[in-house]
Design a protein around this motif. Structure first.
Motif, mmCIF file in Angstrom:
data_model
loop_
_atom_site.group_PDB
_atom_site.id
_atom_site.type_symbol
_atom_site.label_atom_id
_atom_site.label_comp_id
_atom_site.label_asym_id
_atom_site.label_seq_id
_atom_site.Cartn_x
_atom_site.Cartn_y
_atom_site.Cartn_z
ATOM 1 N N ARG A 61 0.867 -1.233 -0.113
ATOM 2 C CA ARG A 61 0.172 0.042 -0.108
ATOM 3 C C ARG A 61 0.714 1.321 0.063
ATOM 4 N NH1 ARG A 61 -2.664 -1.270 4.161
ATOM 5 N NH2 ARG A 61 -3.955 -2.666 2.951
ATOM 6 N N ARG A 62 1.767 1.305 0.862
ATOM 7 C CA ARG A 62 2.690 2.672 0.817
ATOM 8 C C ARG A 62 3.446 2.612 -0.561
ATOM 9 N NH1 ARG A 62 4.533 0.194 5.806
ATOM 10 N NH2 ARG A 62 6.394 -0.545 5.083
ATOM 11 N N VAL A 63 3.781 1.456 -1.173
ATOM 12 C CA VAL A 63 4.511 1.668 -2.458
ATOM 13 C C VAL A 63 3.604 2.105 -3.617
ATOM 14 C CG1 VAL A 63 5.526 0.274 -4.251
ATOM 15 C CG2 VAL A 63 6.119 -0.089 -2.226
ATOM 16 N N LEU A 64 2.464 1.627 -3.651
ATOM 17 C CA LEU A 64 1.571 2.168 -4.625
ATOM 18 C C LEU A 64 0.996 3.708 -4.211
ATOM 19 C CD1 LEU A 64 -0.761 -0.854 -5.102
ATOM 20 C CD2 LEU A 64 0.929 -0.289 -6.518
ATOM 21 N N ASP A 65 1.037 4.138 -3.092
ATOM 22 C CA ASP A 65 0.820 5.356 -2.864
ATOM 23 C C ASP A 65 1.823 6.297 -2.805
ATOM 24 O OD1 ASP A 65 -1.936 4.654 -1.985
ATOM 25 O OD2 ASP A 65 -1.366 4.533 0.140
ATOM 26 N N SER A 66 2.981 5.936 -3.110
ATOM 27 C CA SER A 66 3.925 6.661 -3.359
ATOM 28 C C SER A 66 4.155 6.911 -5.095
ATOM 29 C CB SER A 66 5.284 6.220 -2.977
ATOM 30 O OG SER A 66 5.834 4.996 -3.583
ATOM 31 N N GLY A 67 5.359 7.330 -5.511
ATOM 32 C CA GLY A 67 5.409 7.470 -7.282
ATOM 33 C C GLY A 67 5.731 6.429 -7.769
ATOM 34 N N PHE A 68 5.522 5.136 -7.309
ATOM 35 C CA PHE A 68 5.683 3.917 -8.045
ATOM 36 C C PHE A 68 4.768 3.795 -9.377
ATOM 37 C CE2 PHE A 68 4.856 -0.404 -8.874
ATOM 38 C CZ PHE A 68 6.391 -1.246 -9.054
ATOM 39 N N PRO A 69 3.615 4.254 -9.437
ATOM 40 C CA PRO A 69 2.896 4.257 -10.669
ATOM 41 C C PRO A 69 3.519 5.031 -11.684
ATOM 42 C CG PRO A 69 1.179 4.268 -8.800
ATOM 43 C CD PRO A 69 2.754 4.455 -8.003
ATOM 44 N N THR A 70 4.230 5.935 -11.336
ATOM 45 C CA THR A 70 4.638 7.004 -12.289
ATOM 46 C C THR A 70 6.009 6.314 -12.759
ATOM 47 O OG1 THR A 70 4.043 9.014 -11.551
ATOM 48 C CG2 THR A 70 5.758 9.011 -12.894
ATOM 49 N N TYR A 71 6.861 5.721 -11.900
ATOM 50 C CA TYR A 71 7.793 4.962 -12.357
ATOM 51 C C TYR A 71 7.653 3.806 -13.148
ATOM 52 C CZ TYR A 71 9.375 7.714 -8.300
ATOM 53 O OH TYR A 71 9.759 8.678 -7.076
ATOM 54 N N LEU A 72 6.546 3.140 -13.047
ATOM 55 C CA LEU A 72 6.205 1.887 -13.744
ATOM 56 C C LEU A 72 5.602 2.303 -15.045
ATOM 57 C CD1 LEU A 72 5.515 -1.210 -13.989
ATOM 58 C CD2 LEU A 72 3.235 -0.561 -12.870
ATOM 59 N N PHE A 73 4.979 3.568 -15.096
ATOM 60 C CA PHE A 73 4.542 3.785 -16.420
ATOM 61 C C PHE A 73 5.761 4.173 -17.335
ATOM 62 C CE2 PHE A 73 3.540 7.289 -19.416
ATOM 63 C CZ PHE A 73 2.651 6.730 -19.912
ATOM 64 N N ASN A 74 6.602 5.114 -16.923
ATOM 65 C CA ASN A 74 7.777 5.427 -17.470
ATOM 66 C C ASN A 74 8.851 4.116 -18.032
ATOM 67 O OD1 ASN A 74 7.306 8.136 -17.055
ATOM 68 N ND2 ASN A 74 8.625 8.239 -15.133
ATOM 69 N N THR A 75 8.594 3.197 -17.155
ATOM 70 C CA THR A 75 9.629 1.922 -17.426
ATOM 71 C C THR A 75 8.774 1.182 -18.598
ATOM 72 O OG1 THR A 75 10.378 1.984 -15.261
ATOM 73 C CG2 THR A 75 10.646 -0.067 -16.432
ATOM 74 N N VAL A 76 7.581 1.003 -18.395
ATOM 75 C CA VAL A 76 6.870 0.293 -19.617
ATOM 76 C C VAL A 76 6.987 0.980 -20.947
ATOM 77 C CG1 VAL A 76 4.592 -0.374 -20.355
ATOM 78 C CG2 VAL A 76 5.126 -0.779 -17.905
ATOM 79 N N LEU A 77 6.706 2.281 -20.722
ATOM 80 C CA LEU A 77 7.065 3.273 -22.045
ATOM 81 C C LEU A 77 8.518 3.230 -22.549
ATOM 82 C CD1 LEU A 77 5.705 5.327 -24.015
ATOM 83 C CD2 LEU A 77 6.598 7.157 -22.205
ATOM 84 N N VAL A 78 9.427 3.272 -21.775
ATOM 85 C CA VAL A 78 10.763 2.892 -22.247
ATOM 86 C C VAL A 78 10.945 1.504 -22.992
ATOM 87 C CG1 VAL A 78 13.386 2.854 -21.438
ATOM 88 C CG2 VAL A 78 11.819 4.845 -20.792
ATOM 89 N N THR A 79 10.428 0.663 -22.089
ATOM 90 C CA THR A 79 10.836 -0.590 -22.545
ATOM 91 C C THR A 79 10.136 -0.950 -23.836
ATOM 92 O OG1 THR A 79 10.741 -1.589 -20.233
ATOM 93 C CG2 THR A 79 10.400 -3.301 -21.906
ATOM 94 N N VAL A 80 8.704 -0.548 -24.224
ATOM 95 C CA VAL A 80 8.164 -0.842 -25.423
ATOM 96 C C VAL A 80 8.650 -0.072 -26.488
ATOM 97 C CG1 VAL A 80 5.997 -0.448 -26.368
ATOM 98 C CG2 VAL A 80 5.935 -1.281 -24.051
ATOM 99 N N ALA A 81 9.405 1.002 -26.478
ATOM 100 C CA ALA A 81 9.878 2.064 -27.195
ATOM 101 C C ALA A 81 11.149 1.470 -27.571
ATOM 102 C CB ALA A 81 10.259 3.361 -26.826
ATOM 103 N N VAL A 82 12.059 0.901 -26.698
ATOM 104 C CA VAL A 82 13.568 0.296 -26.974
ATOM 105 C C VAL A 82 13.103 -1.125 -27.829
ATOM 106 C CG1 VAL A 82 15.440 -1.046 -25.978
ATOM 107 C CG2 VAL A 82 14.516 1.301 -25.110
ATOM 108 N N ALA A 83 12.199 -1.865 -27.276
ATOM 109 C CA ALA A 83 12.025 -3.056 -27.992
ATOM 110 C C ALA A 83 11.421 -2.822 -29.328
ATOM 111 C CB ALA A 83 10.897 -3.885 -27.423
#
Length: 277
Positions: A61-83
């Motif tokens: 809960r603490r992780v999801l309430d922090s900036g984790f969703p933004t970090y996850l979105f950025n990582t997914v975007l970078v991963t898809v673009a690189v692939a």
């Protein structure tokens, strides 16, 4: 009484070795998961190897309430673009190397193989200066471009081996039908190289997902932070929130693990064809 066959005899050394291997692999996984189900107080009191007495999901809960969703979105975007970028470039370059048997194409292939010997750490300063000159610092594009570049050598090596396995008669049949190079690539080479392309996609995606050096050097703000840097949010100057840190690790593993489950067969098949003919 028939003597016991060799196939049915128990292999005690192998069993012991497998048990030791399972303990070595399973113990860190147990510590990783069980620590996320404990409170900070219970973790500090009982230690990482203890069984959780009271299971709690406060760490997640603490992780999801922090900036984790933004970090996850950025990582997914970078991963898809690189692939996507690596697949597009590696397929076209590999096709040109395989079909064009000139001296230039051989030298081009050697240049890509030379890239295997150059670590990113050795050229991070020139890359940083180029990113600054292009005004891309602190953007996701600053992560995508160098990550894709360092994934290309292995990707080209894999796809060249995969495309060389395609029968020459199939190329000749496409030529007799009046197919252009683009049509041959799209209708013949790409379908028959699916295993190699899947391998390249998974490999480049893993590089992007686990990348640390380029995000660390080429980004700064929280808006462009990826998961590997976001883990530092749970490390303070005087304390470390270990349950939340490990919960973030678990959540960051799940997406790429699911992707691997769907692509594992193609990944193995593609790696088996690296040698080519």
């Amino acid at each position: 009484m028939k003597p016991q066959s060799r196939a049915s005899r128990p292999n005690i050394p192998a069993g012991v070795a497998v048990t030791i291997w399972l303990v070595i692999v399973g113990l860190p996984l147990y510590v990783l998961v069980s620590s996320t189900l404990q409170s900070r107080e219970a973790y500090l009191r009982d230690g990482p190897l203890s069984l959780p007495t009271e299971i709690t999901f406060d760490s997640y809960r603490r992780v999801l309430d922090s900036g984790f969703p933004t970090y996850l979105f950025n990582t997914v975007l970078v991963t898809v673009a690189v692939a996507a970028l690596v697949i597009l470039l590696a397929v076209t370059v590999s096709y040109a190397i395989v079909r064009n048997r000139s001296r230039f194409s051989r030298q081009l292939f050697q240049v890509f193989l030379l890239g295997l010997a150059i670590p990113a750490q050795a050229v991070i300063i020139p890359i940083y200066m180029i990113i600054i000159e292009l005004d891309l610092y602190d953007t996701l594009l600053a992560i995508i471009l160098p990550t894709a570049a360092f994934s290309l050598p292995v990707s080209v090596l894999i796809l060249v081996g995969s495309m060389r396995d395609i029968d020459e008669e199939l190329y000749e049949s496409m030529s007799l039908d009046g197919a252009s190079q683009t049509r041959t690539l799209l209708q013949l080479v790409v379908p028959l190289s699916r295993a190699g392309i899947s391998t390249v996609g998974v490999f480049s995606a893993l590089n992007a997902w686990n990348g640390f050096l380029f995000p660390l050097i080429l980004t700064q703000s929280a808006d462009t932070r990826v998961l590997t840097l976001g883990l530092y949010d749970y490390v303070g100057e005087f304390r470390v929130d270990i349950p939340a840190l490990l919960a973030a690790v678990v959540l960051s593993i799940v997406p790429i693990f699911i992707a691997y489950l769907f692509a594992r067969r193609q990944l193995i098949n593609g790696l088996m064809g690296v040698g080519g003919k």
